[in-house]
Design an enzyme around this catalytic site. Structure first.
Site, short mmCIF file in Angstrom:
data_model
loop_
_atom_site.label_atom_id
_atom_site.label_comp_id
_atom_site.label_asym_id
_atom_site.label_seq_id
_atom_site.Cartn_x
_atom_site.Cartn_y
_atom_site.Cartn_z
N HIS A 1 0.84 -1.21 0.00
CA HIS A 1 0.00 0.00 0.00
C HIS A 1 0.87 1.26 0.00
CE1 HIS A 1 -3.65 2.37 1.29
NE2 HIS A 1 -2.70 3.15 1.80
N GLU A 2 1.84 1.32 0.90
CA GLU A 2 2.67 2.53 1.01
C GLU A 2 3.52 2.72 -0.25
OE1 GLU A 2 1.86 4.62 3.10
OE2 GLU A 2 0.71 3.29 4.42
N HIS B 1 1.52 4.39 -2.93
CA HIS B 1 1.52 5.85 -2.75
C HIS B 1 2.82 6.42 -3.33
CE1 HIS B 1 -2.08 6.55 -0.50
NE2 HIS B 1 -1.70 5.91 0.60
N HIS C 1 -5.82 7.28 -2.62
CA HIS C 1 -6.77 6.25 -2.19
C HIS C 1 -7.92 6.11 -3.20
CE1 HIS C 1 -5.03 7.15 1.96
NE2 HIS C 1 -4.64 5.94 1.61
N TYR D 1 -10.11 2.43 1.37
CA TYR D 1 -10.30 2.43 2.83
C TYR D 1 -11.13 1.21 3.23
CZ TYR D 1 -9.15 7.40 3.93
OH TYR D 1 -8.56 8.60 4.15
ZN LIG Z 1 -2.81 5.13 2.15
#
Ligand SMILES: [Zn+2]
Length: 306
Positions: A177-178, A181, A187, A236
């Site tokens: 996930h990171e 980014h 998101h 999310y």
């Molecule tokens: Zn995030």
């Protein structure tokens, strides 16, 4: 004793040779321009650390939602906050990301978790990660010296931090996930068309955290024509920023789960490929295999841990 004394210079020479070898293998980058200063106050940092440490593998919320930054885990310079993934200057040159893992911050096991996540990118996408080399101007440094799991969005000039709090954030899905980014993605639920797919339950959001559910302008962020992805690793959880353990996001379709922490979804991969196709194709053919520096690091760590 005399013999031992004679041996000392030899021992020192061998030791310095060993040190030189490891320096050769791993160049330490200078202090990264982005994320080197702790982003939280001391009180906030310890509160965040505790909440993340308490999450177990089946937790309903994601650790990145608890990391106390914009939308949970995005380290944004306020003047750049409006720049979206359509900003071409934040793309990694030739789809290659130089990286450095701060050895003092992680155990061998944790380092292997990071390397395995990188491997997933190598296996499923055209992005390549290679160890930082002297004179690289942009790079990602993995650190664990702040609370939370967080990253900048897209390539920043002069080095950027991916912070993975040692207890709670060094997990496969969190690293994936990171890194997404750091590669250039926001998101999923901030997509401009999200209201066609999810309903935000504003009444359940912790007061003061509503901004985490902002939508982005279609001129800043694109989905590359790929349909909204409930199963994105960038979505999310249903209870993100809830004040009362009730859902804050509800899918408008039945039988879908919001978000996950397993790895890249098919649509995550498709979008990433669209974003980087032209850059990856600029690489020299010899650079298209897995970078040897990464392979060495992976194999040596895999050899230690198994
Ligand atoms: Zn995030």
């Amino acid at each position: 004793m005399v013999v031992f004394r004679r041996l000392i210079p030899l021992i020192l020479a061998v030791t310095s040779l060993v040190v030189d070898c490891s320096d050769e293998r791993r160049h330490r980058p200078p202090v990264a321009k982005h994320g080197s200063v702790h982003p939280h106050s001391e009180d906030e940092a310890s509160r965040i650390a505790t909440r993340i440490e308490e999450l177990d593998d089946d937790a309903e919320v994601n650790p990145w939602e608890l990391s106390g930054l914009f939308e949970g885990d995005m380290l944004l310079d306020p003047k750049h906050a409006r720049n979206g993934i359509l900003n071409e200057t934040t793309r990694w040159t030739n789809g290659t990301v130089p990286y450095y893992i701060e050895e003092d911050d992680f155990t061998d096991e944790e380092e292997l978790v990071i390397l395995k996540s990188i491997k997933e990118y190598h296996e499923k996408t055209c992005i390549k990660f290679r160890p930082y080399q002297k004179n690289d101007t942009n790079w990602v440094v993995f650190r664990s010296n702040s609370s939370g799991c967080w990253s900048n969005v897209g390539m920043q000039s002069g080095g950027q931090t991916v912070n993975l709090q040692s207890s709670g954030c060094v997990r496969h899905g969190v690293v994936i996930h990171e890194l997404l980014h750091a590669i250039g993605f926001y998101h999923q639920q901030s997509a401009s068309n999200r209201d066609d797919y999810v309903r935000i339950l504003w009444e359940n959001i912790d007061p003061g955290h509503e901004y985490n559910f902002n939508k982005y302008n279609a001129s800043d962020v694109t989905s590359y024509g790929i349909e909204y992805d409930y199963g994105s690793i960038m979505h999310y959880s249903a209870k993100a920023f809830s004040k009362n353990t009730e859902p804050t996001i509800e899918a408008l379709q039945s039988n879908v789960t919001l978000g996950q922490r397993k790895g890249l979804s098919e649509k995550d991969i498709a979008k990433l490929q669209h974003m980087y196709q032209s850059r990856c194709s600029q690489r020299h053919e010899s650079e298209n295999s897995e970078p040897p520096g990464f392979v060495d690091q992976f194999n040596s760590m895999f050899g230690i841990i198994g």
